[in-house]
Design a protein around this motif. Sequence first.
Motif, PDB file in Angstrom:
ATOM      1  N   SER A 163     -20.609  51.971  65.894  1.00  0.00           N
ATOM      2  CA  SER A 163     -20.600  51.362  64.558  1.00  0.00           C
ATOM      3  C   SER A 163     -22.005  51.301  63.984  1.00  0.00           C
ATOM      4  O   SER A 163     -22.217  51.514  62.782  1.00  0.00           O
ATOM      5  CB  SER A 163     -20.003  49.951  64.611  1.00  0.00           C
ATOM      6  N   TYR A 164     -22.971  51.009  64.830  1.00  0.00           N
ATOM      7  CA  TYR A 164     -24.367  50.922  64.390  1.00  0.00           C
ATOM      8  C   TYR A 164     -24.816  52.250  63.785  1.00  0.00           C
ATOM      9  O   TYR A 164     -25.462  52.288  62.724  1.00  0.00           O
ATOM     10  CB  TYR A 164     -25.241  50.562  65.589  1.00  0.00           C
ATOM     11  N   LEU A 165     -24.456  53.358  64.441  1.00  0.00           N
ATOM     12  CA  LEU A 165     -24.816  54.680  63.938  1.00  0.00           C
ATOM     13  C   LEU A 165     -23.952  55.093  62.753  1.00  0.00           C
ATOM     14  O   LEU A 165     -24.446  55.586  61.736  1.00  0.00           O
ATOM     15  CB  LEU A 165     -24.695  55.712  65.059  1.00  0.00           C
ATOM     16  N   ALA A 166     -22.639  54.910  62.890  1.00  0.00           N
ATOM     17  CA  ALA A 166     -21.716  55.370  61.846  1.00  0.00           C
ATOM     18  C   ALA A 166     -21.867  54.573  60.556  1.00  0.00           C
ATOM     19  O   ALA A 166     -21.743  55.121  59.455  1.00  0.00           O
ATOM     20  CB  ALA A 166     -20.277  55.290  62.343  1.00  0.00           C
ATOM     21  N   HIS A 167     -22.142  53.285  60.681  1.00  0.00           N
ATOM     22  CA  HIS A 167     -22.231  52.405  59.509  1.00  0.00           C
ATOM     23  C   HIS A 167     -23.671  52.168  59.084  1.00  0.00           C
ATOM     24  O   HIS A 167     -23.956  51.243  58.334  1.00  0.00           O
ATOM     25  CB  HIS A 167     -21.516  51.088  59.783  1.00  0.00           C
ATOM     26  N   ARG A 168     -24.568  53.004  59.592  1.00  0.00           N
ATOM     27  CA  ARG A 168     -25.971  53.006  59.162  1.00  0.00           C
ATOM     28  C   ARG A 168     -26.638  51.650  59.337  1.00  0.00           C
ATOM     29  O   ARG A 168     -27.370  51.169  58.476  1.00  0.00           O
ATOM     30  CB  ARG A 168     -26.066  53.481  57.711  1.00  0.00           C
ATOM     31  N   GLY A 169     -26.335  51.019  60.480  1.00  0.00           N
ATOM     32  CA  GLY A 169     -26.992  49.772  60.844  1.00  0.00           C
ATOM     33  C   GLY A 169     -26.460  48.538  60.169  1.00  0.00           C
ATOM     34  O   GLY A 169     -26.985  47.435  60.395  1.00  0.00           O
ATOM     35  N   ALA A 170     -25.427  48.666  59.347  1.00  0.00           N
ATOM     36  CA  ALA A 170     -24.945  47.512  58.578  1.00  0.00           C
ATOM     37  C   ALA A 170     -23.418  47.474  58.554  1.00  0.00           C
ATOM     38  O   ALA A 170     -22.801  47.539  57.501  1.00  0.00           O
ATOM     39  CB  ALA A 170     -25.496  47.559  57.162  1.00  0.00           C
ATOM     40  N   SER A 171     -22.797  47.373  59.726  1.00  0.00           N
ATOM     41  CA  SER A 171     -21.337  47.363  59.806  1.00  0.00           C
ATOM     42  C   SER A 171     -20.775  46.024  59.358  1.00  0.00           C
ATOM     43  O   SER A 171     -21.270  44.962  59.741  1.00  0.00           O
ATOM     44  CB  SER A 171     -20.875  47.655  61.234  1.00  0.00           C
ATOM     45  N   THR A 172     -19.728  46.078  58.542  1.00  0.00           N
ATOM     46  CA  THR A 172     -19.036  44.856  58.110  1.00  0.00           C
ATOM     47  C   THR A 172     -17.717  44.666  58.852  1.00  0.00           C
ATOM     48  O   THR A 172     -17.047  43.655  58.642  1.00  0.00           O
ATOM     49  CB  THR A 172     -18.753  44.908  56.594  1.00  0.00           C
ATOM     50  N   VAL A 173     -17.375  45.628  59.721  1.00  0.00           N
ATOM     51  CA  VAL A 173     -16.044  45.571  60.352  1.00  0.00           C
ATOM     52  C   VAL A 173     -16.086  45.620  61.874  1.00  0.00           C
ATOM     53  O   VAL A 173     -15.046  45.472  62.513  1.00  0.00           O
ATOM     54  CB  VAL A 173     -15.157  46.735  59.840  1.00  0.00           C
ATOM     55  N   ALA A 174     -17.237  45.808  62.486  1.00  0.00           N
ATOM     56  CA  ALA A 174     -17.298  45.976  63.942  1.00  0.00           C
ATOM     57  C   ALA A 174     -16.716  44.782  64.688  1.00  0.00           C
ATOM     58  O   ALA A 174     -15.952  44.951  65.655  1.00  0.00           O
ATOM     59  CB  ALA A 174     -18.742  46.216  64.380  1.00  0.00           C
ATOM     60  N   ASN A 175     -17.044  43.578  64.247  1.00  0.00           N
ATOM     61  CA  ASN A 175     -16.522  42.389  64.946  1.00  0.00           C
ATOM     62  C   ASN A 175     -15.006  42.302  64.833  1.00  0.00           C
ATOM     63  O   ASN A 175     -14.323  41.948  65.802  1.00  0.00           O
ATOM     64  CB  ASN A 175     -17.165  41.130  64.377  1.00  0.00           C
ATOM     65  N   LYS A 176     -14.471  42.628  63.675  1.00  0.00           N
ATOM     66  CA  LYS A 176     -13.016  42.588  63.484  1.00  0.00           C
ATOM     67  C   LYS A 176     -12.335  43.624  64.379  1.00  0.00           C
ATOM     68  O   LYS A 176     -11.272  43.357  64.958  1.00  0.00           O
ATOM     69  CB  LYS A 176     -12.690  42.880  62.010  1.00  0.00           C
ATOM     70  N   ILE A 177     -12.943  44.803  64.524  1.00  0.00           N
ATOM     71  CA  ILE A 177     -12.381  45.842  65.387  1.00  0.00           C
ATOM     72  C   ILE A 177     -12.328  45.348  66.829  1.00  0.00           C
ATOM     73  O   ILE A 177     -11.317  45.531  67.530  1.00  0.00           O
ATOM     74  CB  ILE A 177     -13.214  47.131  65.272  1.00  0.00           C
ATOM     75  N   LYS A 178     -13.374  44.694  67.270  1.00  0.00           N
ATOM     76  CA  LYS A 178     -13.406  44.189  68.649  1.00  0.00           C
ATOM     77  C   LYS A 178     -12.366  43.101  68.870  1.00  0.00           C
ATOM     78  O   LYS A 178     -11.755  43.001  69.938  1.00  0.00           O
ATOM     79  CB  LYS A 178     -14.813  43.674  68.985  1.00  0.00           C
ATOM     80  N   GLU A 179     -12.130  42.313  67.858  1.00  0.00           N
ATOM     81  CA  GLU A 179     -11.120  41.255  67.968  1.00  0.00           C
ATOM     82  C   GLU A 179      -9.716  41.830  68.129  1.00  0.00           C
ATOM     83  O   GLU A 179      -8.830  41.183  68.705  1.00  0.00           O
ATOM     84  CB  GLU A 179     -11.161  40.362  66.729  1.00  0.00           C
ATOM     85  N   ASN A 180      -9.492  43.026  67.659  1.00  0.00           N
ATOM     86  CA  ASN A 180      -8.150  43.623  67.683  1.00  0.00           C
ATOM     87  C   ASN A 180      -7.893  44.515  68.899  1.00  0.00           C
ATOM     88  O   ASN A 180      -6.858  45.182  68.974  1.00  0.00           O
ATOM     89  CB  ASN A 180      -7.933  44.449  66.410  1.00  0.00           C
ATOM     90  N   LEU A 181      -8.819  44.542  69.863  1.00  0.00           N
ATOM     91  CA  LEU A 181      -8.638  45.401  71.033  1.00  0.00           C
ATOM     92  C   LEU A 181      -7.362  45.077  71.796  1.00  0.00           C
ATOM     93  O   LEU A 181      -6.711  45.968  72.357  1.00  0.00           O
ATOM     94  CB  LEU A 181      -9.841  45.258  71.977  1.00  0.00           C
ATOM     95  N   SER A 182      -6.966  43.822  71.801  1.00  0.00           N
ATOM     96  CA  SER A 182      -5.797  43.405  72.598  1.00  0.00           C
ATOM     97  C   SER A 182      -4.487  43.964  72.058  1.00  0.00           C
ATOM     98  O   SER A 182      -3.451  43.885  72.736  1.00  0.00           O
ATOM     99  CB  SER A 182      -5.711  41.874  72.646  1.00  0.00           C
ATOM    100  N   GLN A 183      -4.490  44.551  70.862  1.00  0.00           N
ATOM    101  CA  GLN A 183      -3.262  45.109  70.286  1.00  0.00           C
ATOM    102  C   GLN A 183      -2.800  46.364  71.025  1.00  0.00           C
ATOM    103  O   GLN A 183      -1.646  46.769  70.894  1.00  0.00           O
ATOM    104  CB  GLN A 183      -3.473  45.459  68.810  1.00  0.00           C
ATOM    105  N   TYR A 184      -3.697  46.971  71.794  1.00  0.00           N
ATOM    106  CA  TYR A 184      -3.370  48.235  72.452  1.00  0.00           C
ATOM    107  C   TYR A 184      -3.345  48.027  73.956  1.00  0.00           C
ATOM    108  O   TYR A 184      -4.109  47.253  74.526  1.00  0.00           O
ATOM    109  CB  TYR A 184      -4.392  49.301  72.055  1.00  0.00           C
ATOM    110  N   SER A 185      -2.428  48.758  74.629  1.00  0.00           N
ATOM    111  CA  SER A 185      -2.189  48.509  76.058  1.00  0.00           C
ATOM    112  C   SER A 185      -3.148  49.265  76.972  1.00  0.00           C
ATOM    113  O   SER A 185      -3.593  48.726  77.990  1.00  0.00           O
ATOM    114  CB  SER A 185      -0.741  48.863  76.420  1.00  0.00           C
TER     115      SER A 185
END
Length: 545
Positions: A163-185
């Motif tokens: 996210s740091y590289l893809a979002h050019r050091g300013a990600s607004t969604v990385a934390n939300k993505i990490k919170e949703n890890l449990s949705q997948y088995s």
Amino acid sequence: MLLVLFYQNCGNFEANILQPADSSLDSGTSANDQLPIGTNNPVDNQNSGNTFNSKLILNCDVPSNIAKTELSRMTRKEIALSLIDILGVRTFDDMNMLPTDSYNDKGFANESSIQLLFERDASKYFDFFEKAIDTAIQEKSSKVFTCDINSTSCLQKIIDDISYLAHRGASTVANKIKENLSQYSTASDKLKYSLMSVFLAPDFLFHQSTLENVTNKNLTQMQLADRLASLLWFSNPDKVLLDAAKNNELSTDQQLFAQIDRMIADSKFERFIYNFIDQWLSVEQGKVVLSSNPKANGDVIKGLEDETKALLRHVIDENLPINQLITADYTFLNTLTANYYGQSSVSSQDLQKVSIDSSRRGVFSHASVIAGMSGLGETNPTHRGYWFLKRAFCLPPDPIPGNLMAAVDSVKLDSTLPMKERLAVLSETKLCGDCHVQMDPIGIAFESFDAFGQYRTHNGVHPVDTSGRNIAGVEFNDFPQLVSQLQQSDLYNFESCFSHHMISLARAKISDKNLLCETNKLVTQKNMTFKEIIKNIVSSEYFKK
């Protein structure tokens, strides 16, 4: 036989070939700023003593403002190159899966004002990124698999790093993505859909350097990093550049200059060479035209393309004046391309630096470039002259007002006459003269080259005559002499135009031609090199807004 002017005539030329309201690779002025219609040609009349008024072409008494940027999305190539850098996967064969870039003749491919997105494009992005990420996972890319993905902490670290590289050091969604890890088995699914979320986010698809710049504010350091990387690498900033921005180490010109030196020395700078040449000089279009020439097979066409890119690379690597791109008396040929030009001095499959005869000078005499400016069929001096003025000096004539199109359409040329005589009527016509006196002499100077960039002495049954008189009334014999005259004039400045193109590319925004009055100030000495020009640009307010 008489023929109605389809693209020899100034008005239809603008309407049908280059489209009205052209740009940085164009004029970009309003109808109110155009040359006076119906006045005498602004060429010196040596008998009457009249003086050429350059303000008819570029009036620096008119204030020029820095155009506000607009939200700019990544082009197909930028996405593909960024995925190589971030995921370690090559996706060039799949780029057609992405939404199309909105090409026209208004500027570079990243020009924000012409980019379009449709509802159906969301599925195109999804399918493309799914295939790319599946490949990265199947190949266990070392850029992704930096630890054991069966560990939650590892997955979170991967998400943070990418996210740091893809979002050019300013990600607004990385934390939300990490919170949703449990949705997948499975760990693989967690990784896949987390990365899908990273790359489908607007933080990746749109340039940070335009997100906050709609009010013409100074860029943040993260946004400066984005602009630098998109200009010099056609990709996202790397970790070194982002870390420098994060640590407030892009705040001085010297810090920016150090990053420029590093980035130009990096192998990724080769992307600038290829992509800038393709767009600035229409080399991709030239390849299409050359493919219709029976004398040019695929290897020849590739060699002609490489010739042009090799000259730019040489000028940059050897720290030579950038104006050698327009004046060089040498080029880079292999056996096939030397034979194409009628030279027998090269006996190598690899490109060799060779001297060229007096009929050619610089990239604008390369076959790949001449083919790109020509199109198929009979050569068109008006189109060539306009194209050259736009690419080399950023001062093409302004579009003719639409309310005069009908009158312009009524002008006819005698196609049985030699080209020079055929076009003379346009320069002598009050309605068309102000435009054609700028374009046609330059186009005529190119008449010694056919549509495929090969030298000729006749155009059909008529001997070629490349002599003429430039806009200031000075006579020339051929293209090299004309270029030398224009480059030495006070009005036409190749280095300033080159800077103008670079600023337009960096800001993903058409620059008004009156910005030349400002980019002239960036040309602080004669014979400036690429690095000197880039550093002057990056330290200017035009880059930082």
